[in-house]
Write an enzyme that holds these catalytic residues in place. Structure first.
Site, PDB file in Angstrom:
ATOM      1  CG  ASP A  49      16.705  33.556  17.058  1.00  0.00           C
ATOM      2  OD1 ASP A  49      17.890  33.791  17.347  1.00  0.00           O
ATOM      3  OD2 ASP A  49      15.928  34.418  16.616  1.00  0.00           O
ATOM      4  CB  SER A  96      -6.218  -5.374   9.975  1.00  0.00           C
ATOM      5  OG  SER A  96      -5.084  -5.666  10.745  1.00  0.00           O
ATOM      6  CD  GLU A 122      -7.641   8.516   6.786  1.00  0.00           C
ATOM      7  OE1 GLU A 122      -6.808   7.928   7.481  1.00  0.00           O
ATOM      8  OE2 GLU A 122      -8.576   9.215   7.254  1.00  0.00           O
ATOM      9  CE  LYS A 124      -3.662  -0.226   4.059  1.00  0.00           C
ATOM     10  NZ  LYS A 124      -2.227  -0.518   4.177  1.00  0.00           N
ATOM     11  CB  CYS A 436      23.051 -28.463  -2.461  1.00  0.00           C
ATOM     12  SG  CYS A 436      24.672 -28.814  -1.756  1.00  0.00           S
TER      13      CYS A 436
END
EC number: 6.5.1.2
Length: 678
Positions: A49, A96, A122, A124, A436
């Site tokens: 639907d 931060s 919570e 992270k 090198c």
């Protein structure tokens, strides 16, 4: 209304005003169903639907574009391909969180607050930080974190994310509201996306975070719309005065959820530190079973007034902390050791491993750094080893497990010749790095040098990416920088996956780069150990390429930021006839290098003519902004502290530069005193 009621209306005979109202009602209905499905996971209509109603809305808007609703579900399918992203300044700095790495450090954070507190806890999320702005409850624009001061506007891509509200689910929205969150790709979606990428594009993403970040930075939002990205909200940034701020962090998250945002279902309110420890223990054990990657836990003081009392540093809030999980280590087996060649010829040993999952990523390669590290750790082909990966750090072999060593395990020896061009490998001054000696004759060095040449801080040929450079070198279409400017449309369209439009974009990008600044050009030609800051110092000192080419060692070492090793590298570069030929050929095709313009600086008693180093982070200045400000008043801003340094401007979290300044007796200026001096 129900789906059947929408279908039963004879919209083709409606008057214009009635048709517009019908389209708006249908768009609102679909937005509500999208919210129930993607955010609450509680759909009340079938997928069939929903799809039929969505198609109906598309058809109606296609036939009546003047009635297209603003910020509707139609915006989730993507729009026109963009030429690039606009950079805009954050209304409120995106800071931060400080990190801790043990429960002991977490306890220290808790005790320092000196209050009897609740902490909102919570996961992270390991994704891409984003800010989404709403005006009067409607989606306005979205910005990436960037450097915290400014980011890239990625609105069209963020609109395609199914669980991002295009309208806030409230009858009384604030005039302005900035919601912040993390855009992620869950583990199962990541695996499915990589399967598709491997089949259709012969490449994959390293991890879900890279996949999410890479998707949001794509220029074609229609492609982004096909990727199952998801937003998890964790707070707000800027808000207008009419926003009624909740009393607690936990209530703020509930409010965001009521607005239509998805929040973590693993949030928890800890009433004391014992409950913090319980949450830490629970999440550490459940981490592997979560649907998405997390790289730690976040703890925030729950009381909003107390947050304001505790305050902020320049880096971020003092009322919140991020606990980072320790680096993940697993066992694997060294199947082989191969040697890679870098831009300057450095030979780096890389272990080819038996594929193993580390930190949410399948790892089959790990750096061994250099031959001395291999010998120190006694790593051999066939050994069982411990592999470590933390965050975005390149996986490394930590140690071998000699107790499991087989009798046929092979010791690793540094080759005498380059694995790519067969030139001699040399070790200068008995350093850890072997190189090198092939230079431009080595295809590996050529490829990496050309990648550096076109990079953003060098010639900034943004449409000429790393993969295309590899294609062009492999097809022998380019070998030296000047060859890039000789490419034509037919050569580019003859390459795999290079259509006409892409080829023209590359050519336009090349043309745009033909007038580089002298500093960019010096950086682009890739003199060993000469970085962006040194290139700027050299350009300002010499003023022209001709003067720079004639530079003597004695003059070079008098320049701030140029030491003896760098001076020797510059002299050696200009003594190489091939380097001179390459630069002359580059100039012969019409490249116009822009010499620095001597600017009369405003005089400042404290800074004019002084050599200044900036270290740490600042509350009132971005690093780039402060650098430009100091230069505008005649200061010479350099990157390292030496006896030539007059002063060090020090922000929060200053490191070794502050220590060295104190050892040398160099004047240190704190941000609190800086404003008065400026």
């Amino acid at each position: 209304m129900t789906p059947n009621e929408f279908f039963s209306i004879k919209y083709h005979i409606l008057a214009k005003a009635e048709l517009k109202a019908y389209i708006d009602k249908l768009a609102d209905y679909l937005s509500q169903q999208s919210y129930l499905y993607h955010t609450l996971d509680k759909p009340i209509i079938s997928d069939s639907d929903y799809d039929k109603l969505f198609r109906l809305l598309q058809d109606l808007v296609n036939d009546n574009p003047q009635f297209k609703p603003i910020n509707s579900v139609l915006d989730r399918v993507g729009g026109e391909v963009l030429a690039g992203f606009e950079t805009i300044k954050h209304k409120k700095k995106m800071t931060s969180l400080a990190n801790v790495f043990s429960l002991e450090e977490l306890r220290d954070f808790y005790d320092k607050i000196e209050y009897d507190i609740e902490l909102e806890c919570e996961p992270k999320m390991d994704g891409l930080a984003i800010s989404i702005f709403y005006k009067n409850g409607k989606f306005d624009y979205a910005v990436t974190r960037g450097d915290g001061i400014q980011g890239e506007k990625v609105s069209e891509n963020v609109k395609t994310i199914r669980n991002v509200p295009l309208k806030l689910n409230t009858s009384n929205p604030p005039e302005e509201l900035e919601v912040r969150g993390e855009i992620i790709l869950d583990k199962q979606s990541f695996l499915s996306l990589n399967e598709y990428m491997q089949t259709h594009e012969n490449k994959t993403f390293a991890n879900p975070r890279n996949a999410a970040a890479g998707s949001i930075r794509m220029l074609d939002s229609k492609v982004v719309a096909k990727r199952p990205l998801k937003l998890y909200s964790y707070g707000i940034g800027y808000f207008s005065k009419d926003f009624v701020y909740p009393e607690t962090q936990f209530e703020l998250m509930q409010l965001l959820q009521s607005f239509g945002f998805t929040i973590s279902d693993n949030m928890f309110l800890a009433k004391n530190f014992s409950e913090v420890e319980e949450y830490h223990h629970k999440m550490s054990h459940q981490r592997a079973d979560l649907a998405y990657d997390i790289d730690g836990l976040v703890f925030k003081v729950n009381n909003i007034k107390l947050q304001d009392t505790i305050g902020y540093t320049a880096r971020g809030p003092k009322w919140a902390i991020a606990y980072k999980f320790p680096a993940e280590e697993v066992e694997s087996e060294v199947l082989n050791v191969e040697f890679q060649v870098g831009r300057t010829g450095a030979i780096t040993p890389v272990a080819r491993l038996k594929p193993v999952a580390v930190g949410g990523v399948i790892v089959s390669n790990a750096t061994l750094h250099n031959i001395n590290e291999i010998k120190r750790k006694d790593i051999r082909v066939g050994d069982r080893v411990i592999v470590r990966r933390a965050g975005d750090v390149i996986p490394e072999v930590v140690k071998s497990l000699p107790q499991y060593r087989k009798s046929d395990a092979q010791m690793v020896e540094m080759p005498t010749n380059c694995p790519v061009c067969d030139s001699k490998i040399e070790n200068v001054n008995d350093q850890a790095i072997y190189r090198c000696t092939g230079g431009w004759h080595c295809q590996a060095q050529t490829t990496e040098r050309l990648k550096h040449f076109v990079s953003r801080k060098a010639m900034d040929i943004d449409k000429l990416g790393a993969k295309l450079i590899e294609q062009l070198v492999a097809a022998n279409l380019i070998k030296y920088p000047a060859d890039i400017y000789k490419l034509n449309f037919e050569q580019l369209t003859g390459l795999e996956r290079m259509a006409a439009k892409s080829s023209q974009n590359v050519l336009d990008s090349i043309t745009k780069s033909k007038e580089p600044s002298l500093a960019r050009f010096i950086f682009a030609i890739g003199i060993k150990d000469i970085g962006e800051v040194s290139s700027d110092a050299l350009a300002n000192h010499f003023g022209s390429l001709e003067s720079f080419r004639d530079a003597k060692f004695e003059e070079l070492i008098e320049i701030n930021d140029i030491g003896e090793i760098m001076a020797n590298n510059i002299v050696s570069f200009w003594h190489d006839s091939l380097n001179i030929k390459i630069v002359e050929e580059f100039l012969a095709i019409g490249i116009k290098i822009q010499n620095p313009v001597k600017v009369e600086h405003a005089y400042n008693e404290s800074f004019t003519g002084k050599t200044v180093v900036i270290t740490g982070s600042f509350e009132n200045y971005g690093r780039t902004e402060l650098t430009q400000l100091l230069k505008s008043i005649g200061a010479k801003v350099t990157s390292s502290v030496s006896k030539k340094t007059d002063m060090v401007i020090c922000g929060d979290n200053a490191g070794s530069k502050l220590t060295k300044a104190q050892e040398l007796g160099v004047e240190v200026i704190l941000e609190d005193n800086l404003k008065d001096l400026l």
